[in-house]
Every structure is written in structure tokens, then in C-alpha cells.
Design a protein around this motif. Structure first.
Motif, PDB file in Angstrom:
ATOM      1  N   ASN A 189      -0.974  -7.671 -11.235  1.00 21.17           N
ATOM      2  CA  ASN A 189      -2.101  -7.044 -11.919  1.00 21.17           C
ATOM      3  C   ASN A 189      -3.289  -6.827 -10.995  1.00 21.17           C
ATOM      4  O   ASN A 189      -4.020  -5.841 -11.133  1.00 21.17           O
ATOM      5  CB  ASN A 189      -2.500  -7.877 -13.137  1.00 21.17           C
ATOM      6  CG  ASN A 189      -1.626  -7.588 -14.334  1.00 21.17           C
ATOM      7  OD1 ASN A 189      -0.454  -7.244 -14.192  1.00 21.17           O
ATOM      8  ND2 ASN A 189      -2.177  -7.714 -15.525  1.00 21.17           N
ATOM      9  N   ALA A 190      -3.489  -7.744 -10.044  1.00 20.98           N
ATOM     10  CA  ALA A 190      -4.571  -7.560  -9.079  1.00 20.98           C
ATOM     11  C   ALA A 190      -4.319  -6.330  -8.218  1.00 20.98           C
ATOM     12  O   ALA A 190      -5.230  -5.518  -7.983  1.00 20.98           O
ATOM     13  CB  ALA A 190      -4.712  -8.802  -8.205  1.00 20.98           C
ATOM     14  N   ALA A 191      -3.082  -6.173  -7.748  1.00 14.57           N
ATOM     15  CA  ALA A 191      -2.743  -5.027  -6.908  1.00 14.57           C
ATOM     16  C   ALA A 191      -2.893  -3.721  -7.680  1.00 14.57           C
ATOM     17  O   ALA A 191      -3.442  -2.731  -7.173  1.00 14.57           O
ATOM     18  CB  ALA A 191      -1.316  -5.177  -6.381  1.00 14.57           C
ATOM     19  N   ARG A 192      -2.417  -3.700  -8.912  1.00 16.83           N
ATOM     20  CA  ARG A 192      -2.509  -2.479  -9.724  1.00 16.83           C
ATOM     21  C   ARG A 192      -3.957  -2.120 -10.013  1.00 16.83           C
ATOM     22  O   ARG A 192      -4.354  -0.948  -9.932  1.00 16.83           O
ATOM     23  CB  ARG A 192      -1.740  -2.675 -11.030  1.00 16.83           C
ATOM     24  CG  ARG A 192      -0.234  -2.798 -10.857  1.00 16.83           C
ATOM     25  CD  ARG A 192       0.442  -3.293 -12.134  1.00 16.83           C
ATOM     26  NE  ARG A 192       0.274  -2.368 -13.242  1.00 16.83           N
ATOM     27  CZ  ARG A 192       0.568  -2.666 -14.506  1.00 16.83           C
ATOM     28  NH1 ARG A 192       1.013  -3.883 -14.804  1.00 16.83           N
ATOM     29  NH2 ARG A 192       0.424  -1.777 -15.460  1.00 16.83           N
ATOM     30  N   ALA A 193      -4.778  -3.116 -10.375  1.00 16.65           N
ATOM     31  CA  ALA A 193      -6.175  -2.848 -10.710  1.00 16.65           C
ATOM     32  C   ALA A 193      -6.941  -2.335  -9.498  1.00 16.65           C
ATOM     33  O   ALA A 193      -7.747  -1.401  -9.610  1.00 16.65           O
ATOM     34  CB  ALA A 193      -6.831  -4.116 -11.255  1.00 16.65           C
ATOM     35  N   ALA A 194      -6.695  -2.946  -8.341  1.00 18.50           N
ATOM     36  CA  ALA A 194      -7.387  -2.515  -7.126  1.00 18.50           C
ATOM     37  C   ALA A 194      -6.961  -1.103  -6.730  1.00 18.50           C
ATOM     38  O   ALA A 194      -7.793  -0.270  -6.347  1.00 18.50           O
ATOM     39  CB  ALA A 194      -7.102  -3.498  -5.989  1.00 18.50           C
ATOM     40  N   ALA A 195      -5.668  -0.820  -6.835  1.00 18.14           N
ATOM     41  CA  ALA A 195      -5.175   0.515  -6.494  1.00 18.14           C
ATOM     42  C   ALA A 195      -5.705   1.562  -7.465  1.00 18.14           C
ATOM     43  O   ALA A 195      -6.061   2.682  -7.068  1.00 18.14           O
ATOM     44  CB  ALA A 195      -3.649   0.518  -6.487  1.00 18.14           C
ATOM     45  N   ASN A 196      -5.786   1.225  -8.740  1.00 15.60           N
ATOM     46  CA  ASN A 196      -6.317   2.156  -9.732  1.00 15.60           C
ATOM     47  C   ASN A 196      -7.779   2.506  -9.456  1.00 15.60           C
ATOM     48  O   ASN A 196      -8.260   3.579  -9.856  1.00 15.60           O
ATOM     49  CB  ASN A 196      -6.184   1.580 -11.140  1.00 15.60           C
ATOM     50  CG  ASN A 196      -4.750   1.577 -11.630  1.00 15.60           C
ATOM     51  OD1 ASN A 196      -3.900   2.298 -11.119  1.00 15.60           O
ATOM     52  ND2 ASN A 196      -4.462   0.734 -12.619  1.00 15.60           N
ATOM     53  N   ALA A 197      -8.476   1.589  -8.776  1.00 18.10           N
ATOM     54  CA  ALA A 197      -9.871   1.842  -8.417  1.00 18.10           C
ATOM     55  C   ALA A 197      -9.989   2.645  -7.127  1.00 18.10           C
ATOM     56  O   ALA A 197     -11.103   2.940  -6.682  1.00 18.10           O
ATOM     57  CB  ALA A 197     -10.615   0.520  -8.283  1.00 18.10           C
ATOM     58  N   GLY A 198      -8.839   2.962  -6.510  1.00 13.20           N
ATOM     59  CA  GLY A 198      -8.841   3.772  -5.297  1.00 13.20           C
ATOM     60  C   GLY A 198      -8.671   3.012  -4.008  1.00 13.20           C
ATOM     61  O   GLY A 198      -8.724   3.611  -2.923  1.00 13.20           O
ATOM     62  N   ALA A 199      -8.447   1.699  -4.077  1.00 15.64           N
ATOM     63  CA  ALA A 199      -8.311   0.894  -2.868  1.00 15.64           C
ATOM     64  C   ALA A 199      -6.895   0.947  -2.314  1.00 15.64           C
ATOM     65  O   ALA A 199      -5.926   1.137  -3.059  1.00 15.64           O
ATOM     66  CB  ALA A 199      -8.692  -0.555  -3.165  1.00 15.64           C
ATOM     67  N   GLU A 200      -6.797   0.769  -1.006  1.00 14.79           N
ATOM     68  CA  GLU A 200      -5.498   0.581  -0.360  1.00 14.79           C
ATOM     69  C   GLU A 200      -5.150  -0.901  -0.440  1.00 14.79           C
ATOM     70  O   GLU A 200      -5.978  -1.757  -0.119  1.00 14.79           O
ATOM     71  CB  GLU A 200      -5.544   1.030   1.101  1.00 14.79           C
ATOM     72  CG  GLU A 200      -5.814   2.516   1.284  1.00 14.79           C
ATOM     73  CD  GLU A 200      -4.658   3.370   0.784  1.00 14.79           C
ATOM     74  OE1 GLU A 200      -3.490   2.960   0.968  1.00 14.79           O
ATOM     75  OE2 GLU A 200      -4.923   4.446   0.201  1.00 14.79           O
ATOM     76  N   VAL A 201      -3.928  -1.208  -0.858  1.00 15.16           N
ATOM     77  CA  VAL A 201      -3.540  -2.590  -1.136  1.00 15.16           C
ATOM     78  C   VAL A 201      -2.261  -2.949  -0.397  1.00 15.16           C
ATOM     79  O   VAL A 201      -1.311  -2.160  -0.364  1.00 15.16           O
ATOM     80  CB  VAL A 201      -3.326  -2.817  -2.651  1.00 15.16           C
ATOM     81  CG1 VAL A 201      -2.914  -4.258  -2.937  1.00 15.16           C
ATOM     82  CG2 VAL A 201      -4.585  -2.453  -3.431  1.00 15.16           C
ATOM     83  N   THR A 202      -2.238  -4.136   0.191  1.00 12.63           N
ATOM     84  CA  THR A 202      -1.002  -4.721   0.704  1.00 12.63           C
ATOM     85  C   THR A 202      -0.679  -5.941  -0.143  1.00 12.63           C
ATOM     86  O   THR A 202      -1.485  -6.876  -0.229  1.00 12.63           O
ATOM     87  CB  THR A 202      -1.136  -5.129   2.181  1.00 12.63           C
ATOM     88  OG1 THR A 202      -1.340  -3.957   2.978  1.00 12.63           O
ATOM     89  CG2 THR A 202       0.140  -5.825   2.662  1.00 12.63           C
ATOM     90  N   LEU A 203       0.470  -5.924  -0.787  1.00 10.32           N
ATOM     91  CA  LEU A 203       0.920  -7.011  -1.662  1.00 10.32           C
ATOM     92  C   LEU A 203       2.009  -7.792  -0.934  1.00 10.32           C
ATOM     93  O   LEU A 203       3.050  -7.239  -0.572  1.00 10.32           O
ATOM     94  CB  LEU A 203       1.459  -6.440  -2.971  1.00 10.32           C
ATOM     95  CG  LEU A 203       2.069  -7.410  -3.984  1.00 10.32           C
ATOM     96  CD1 LEU A 203       1.034  -8.413  -4.468  1.00 10.32           C
ATOM     97  CD2 LEU A 203       2.667  -6.648  -5.168  1.00 10.32           C
ATOM     98  N   ILE A 204       1.771  -9.075  -0.707  1.00  8.62           N
ATOM     99  CA  ILE A 204       2.673  -9.902   0.096  1.00  8.62           C
ATOM    100  C   ILE A 204       3.297 -10.984  -0.766  1.00  8.62           C
ATOM    101  O   ILE A 204       2.595 -11.686  -1.500  1.00  8.62           O
ATOM    102  CB  ILE A 204       1.914 -10.558   1.272  1.00  8.62           C
ATOM    103  CG1 ILE A 204       1.185  -9.496   2.107  1.00  8.62           C
ATOM    104  CG2 ILE A 204       2.867 -11.351   2.151  1.00  8.62           C
ATOM    105  CD1 ILE A 204       0.276 -10.072   3.175  1.00  8.62           C
ATOM    106  N   ASP A 205       4.621 -11.131  -0.671  1.00  8.82           N
ATOM    107  CA  ASP A 205       5.295 -12.166  -1.453  1.00  8.82           C
ATOM    108  C   ASP A 205       6.574 -12.598  -0.729  1.00  8.82           C
ATOM    109  O   ASP A 205       7.189 -11.815   0.003  1.00  8.82           O
ATOM    110  CB  ASP A 205       5.643 -11.661  -2.849  1.00  8.82           C
ATOM    111  CG  ASP A 205       6.030 -12.784  -3.793  1.00  8.82           C
ATOM    112  OD1 ASP A 205       5.125 -13.526  -4.226  1.00  8.82           O
ATOM    113  OD2 ASP A 205       7.218 -12.937  -4.075  1.00  8.82           O
TER     114      ASP A 205
END
Length: 445
Positions: free
Chosen positions: A13-29
Motif C-alpha cells: 500500500n505504501a508503494a501504490r500510494a507513493a506511485a499514485n502521487a507521482g513518485a518513482e518507487v523501488t519496492l524491495i522484498d
């Protein structure tokens, strides 16, 4: 760049919310697919809630099978050190990712309590049993007892049944009326009643007894668990004499709640309060540009983690300079109220320490017994977690205290009356195991 560490409900949800705001996101797991423990998928599946959004959003880069082993504070952000690839694979490589803003969503792991025989093969944590059942469709045994405390025992029993196991009983150490102490929290969690009803139907359909104020206090067997001793507990979890019963099993699943995975938060120098990362309403930690969501901030379940993740993602995007809407905090507040009720209804009482014998292993990695721990405390006046580790070897093995550290700290406090901070076991320069050759390699950029 916003870096989100952990791809469970909070991280997704953090990655989706940040991306929806226009940010570039790297999700690591570390897992091959998103979902975390709660939405763990079978091998080859990738249909966890939010997985499709992660896969098709061009602003989100998902680094699967990747472990963050250190976080370094640098100018204008943080340097995140990553190893990508299977841990024992030849193609694993190291690289660094720059984070202008960082969201920690590393979750928690099972809280284990030692008892005589807990080191026997066939005795596993509830989370491990569920991971095997959901991830591989394999039951940890044919005849299984599930014991501990908290509502997590119920989905574990469900997963075992679906994998073909016969669940002999579900044993809840606390009393059934624990929720009476938190009526507001019960009201906040009323949406869970349908889920609870589903578990009740499952237990009834498969004739699985659910016993309160009772648990496993010992496991028996030669080479593998073949029996357990169960007993009725009083309000402080001391055994009521004469209530002990032996049950034939070939596996035991025990879960006594969860312990937050704090290594990276400690590495980032986030302030802790009562063993959790301190955050404000925007999920911001004490370190500028670092946000935390999910079980790191308090054990509250998947719904709360997801709500906190959304808030953290929006706040991280705003920190990076993107225009964002005000997050809806109602779900977070409701979830935290319910979490407070969970904490009151399912505490771990100190009476568990009376189940141990001198030869009960406290630290399985280093084979340190309860008697040896007491000797170290008596002979060397080990009045802190660090001195306790150095004098008794508790927590110096491969798990680095993740399994035994909290229990050992509580045992030491019970013996000496001193203060032992369980979170101190999370203070280490490397957050994940590395080969020396890997540490010496030059990282890719």
C-alpha cells in the motif's frame, strides 16, 4: 526515489500510494512475489491483493528475492545496501539504491517461548507452519496441535486443515473473557466478526476442540516429537497441578504473538518506544525522510498495516515534493484501537517461566540451557543484554537472538530483577547474513 522495504500489506500500500502521487518507487522484498506472510502465495502464484497494481505500474520497480543488509545515512537521503538473488545461488549480486525517502515495512516474526522439548524436530512456530501450508501446500505433520495465544492461531489451524492435517486441538493460553477489558476495541474490530464466525464453523465442521486457559508446556520424543504435555493455566500462566494431560502428536505449532523486525529501523537510527518504532500521524519516524508502517509500529494485523502503509506512502511522496491529498486516518485510528484490545486480550504472562527445567534450552543455536543462563547471571553479574550474550552465548548463533533474545531478556529480568532491553538484540551492523566474500565485493550502482 522512494524506497519501500517489505512487500506485505504495509509495503504494497505504501508503494501504490507513493506511485499514485507521482513518485518513482523501488519496492524491495526477500520473497519471489509480493504479499508478505499474510498474503503468502503458493509457488508460481502472484495474485496477492495489490500484486497486479505493483506489476503494471511503470513507476514501481519491484526487487524480488532481495535482502537489505544495511542502511547508511548520506547527503539528501539514505543509501540502501541490497543483495539480489537467491541466498545460495551463484547469481546473487550486491548493489546500492539511493532513497530520497524511505518507508520501512519489514513486519514481524513469530514470538517463541522456550519449554522442555521445544528443540525437537516437529516443533515449529505457527508462522512457519502456515508458510509451509500456504506456500507449498505441505502440512507440518499429520496429527498436529496448535497452541499459544492470539487470533493468529485460527488461520494457522485453517491452513493446516486445508493442507490435509488433522488438527487435534487449538489451545489458547489466555482466558476467553480477555476482551471484556477492552469494550471500545471490540467495537472497533466488529468488522472481524464475520471472519471469526468462519473460523468457528471450520473448527465445528472438523470437530477441532478450542480450549482456553490451556497450552503445551512440554514436548516429548526421541529424535522427533511424538507427544506433548498440555495443562490448564491460571491467570498468570502458572500450571494448575493435576491438570496435565499427554496427547500423541507428530507436530506442534506454537505462537505467542509477534516480535517486530527492528534491525533496519535501528540501523536507520529511528527512535524506539516500548520495543516499537515511534511514529507520528503521518507515520514519520524520528529520522527525517524515514517512515514506518505495519507491525514495526505495533502489532495490529494486516488491515491496520495496509492502512498505515497508505498513509506512509502519501507522506513519503509529500516529503519528496509531490502534491498529495490529505490521507484518511480513520482506518488507522480504528485499527490502532483494535490493536490495543488485542494487546489486552492476549498478553504473554510471566508464569511461562515456571514451565522451564534447568536442562531446557533457551538458545537453540548455541545450545544454552536455562541452568547455564542462570549460572552466567550468578557468576558474572550480567546486568545487560550485551553482557548476557557475552557471558552465556545466548543470541550469538545464526539467528542472532531473533528467536531467543526476547525470552532470554525476560528470563534474566525475572532472575535478577534488572532491566534487559529485548530490542538491544536488534542492534547489529549487518541486518542480514552475508558471506565475507559478498561483503568485500564492490557494489553495483
Amino acid at each position: 526515489m522512494i524506497v519501500v522495504i517489505g512487500a506485505g500489506p504495509a509495503g504494497i500500500n505504501a508503494a501504490r500510494a507513493a506511485a499514485n502521487a507521482g513518485a518513482e518507487v523501488t519496492l524491495i522484498d526477500t520473497a519471489p512475489t509480493v504479499g508478505g506472510q499474510y498474503h503468502r502465495q503458493a509457488v508460481g502464484a502472484d495474485n496477492a491483493p495489490g500484486a497486479a497494481d505493483i506489476a503494471r505500474d511503470p513507476r514501481i520497480r519491484h526487487l524480488a528475492e532481495s535482502v537489505v543488509w544495511a542502511i547508511e545515512s548520506v547527503h539528501n537521503g539514505h543509501k540502501v545496501h541490497v543483495r539480489t538473488g537467491q541466498a545460495d545461488g551463484p547469481d546473487r549480486y550486491g548493489h546500492a539504491v539511493h532513497a530520497d525517502a524511505l518507508v520501512l515495512a519489514t513486519g514481524a516474526y513469530d514470538r517463541a517461548l522456550p519449554f522442555p522439548g521445544w528443540d525437537l524436530p516437529g516443533v515449529v512456530t505457527a508462522g512457519a507452519a502456515q508458510a509451509m501450508a500456504k506456500g507449498q501446500g505441505v502440512a507440518v505433520g499429520r496429527r498436529v496441535v496448535v497452541a499459544g495465544t492470539g487470533p493468529f492461531l485460527l488461520p494457522v489451524a485453517q491452513s493446516l486443515v486445508q493442507a490435509g492435517a488433522h488438527v487435534v486441538a487449538v489451545l489458547e493460553a489466555n482466558r476467553a473473557r480477555g476482551w471484556l477489558a477492552a469494550p471500545k476495541a471490540l467495537l472497533a474490530g466488529r468488522g472481524k466478526l464475520g471472519e471469526l464466525a468462519g473460523y468457528a464453523k471450520l473448527l465445528a465442521r472438523h470437530r477441532i476442540p478450542y480450549r482456553t486457559s490451556r497450552t503445551v508446556i512440554a514436548a516429548h520424543g526421541t529424535g522427533r516429537v511424538t507427544e506433548v504435555t498440555t495443562a490448564t493455566l491460571d491467570a498468570q500462566w502458572k500450571v494448575k497441578p493435576g491438570t496435565e494431560r499427554r496427547i500423541a502428536v507428530d507436530a506442534v505449532c506454537v505462537g505467542f504473538g509477534f516480535t517486530p523486525q527492528l534491525e533496519l529501523a535501528v540501523s536507520a537510527r529511528c527512535r524506539l518506544v516500548d520495543g516499537f518504532v515511534e511514529v507520528n500521524e503521518a507515520q514519520a519516524t524520528s529520522v527525517p525522510g524515514v517512515f514506518a508502517a505495519g507491525e514495526l509500529t505495533g502489532i495490529g494485523g494486516a488491515d491496520l498495516a495496509a492502512a498505515e502503509g497508505t498513509v506512509a506512502g502519501i507522506a513519503a511522496a509529500a516529503f519528496e515534493g509531490h502534491e498529495t491529498a490529505e490521507p484518511d486516518l480513520k482506518a488507522v485510528r480504528r485499527g490502532r484501537l483494535f490493536a490495543q484490545g488485542l494487546d489486552k486480550a492476549y498478553p504473554v504472562r510471566p508464569g511461562w517461566q515456571s514451565w522451564l527445567t534447568d536442562d531446557t534450552l533457551v538458545c537453540r543455536c548455541e545450545e544454552v540451557s536455562f541452568g547455564a543462563l542462570r549460572t552466567a547471571l550468578d557468576n558474572y553479574s550480567a546486568l545487560g543484554v550485551r553482557s548476557l550474550k557475552l557471558t552465556s552465548r545466548v543470541g550469538l548463533g545464526p539467528c542472532q537472538g531473533r528467536v531467543c533474545g526476547r525470552a532470554a531478556a525476560e528470563l534474566a529480568a525475572g532472575i535478577t530483577g534488572g532491566s534487559y532491553d529485548p530490542a538491544a538484540t536488534a542492534k547489529r551492523p549487518l541486518a542480514a547474513p552475508l558471506r565475507l566474500s559478498e561483503l568485500a565485493e564492490k557494489e553495483e550502482k
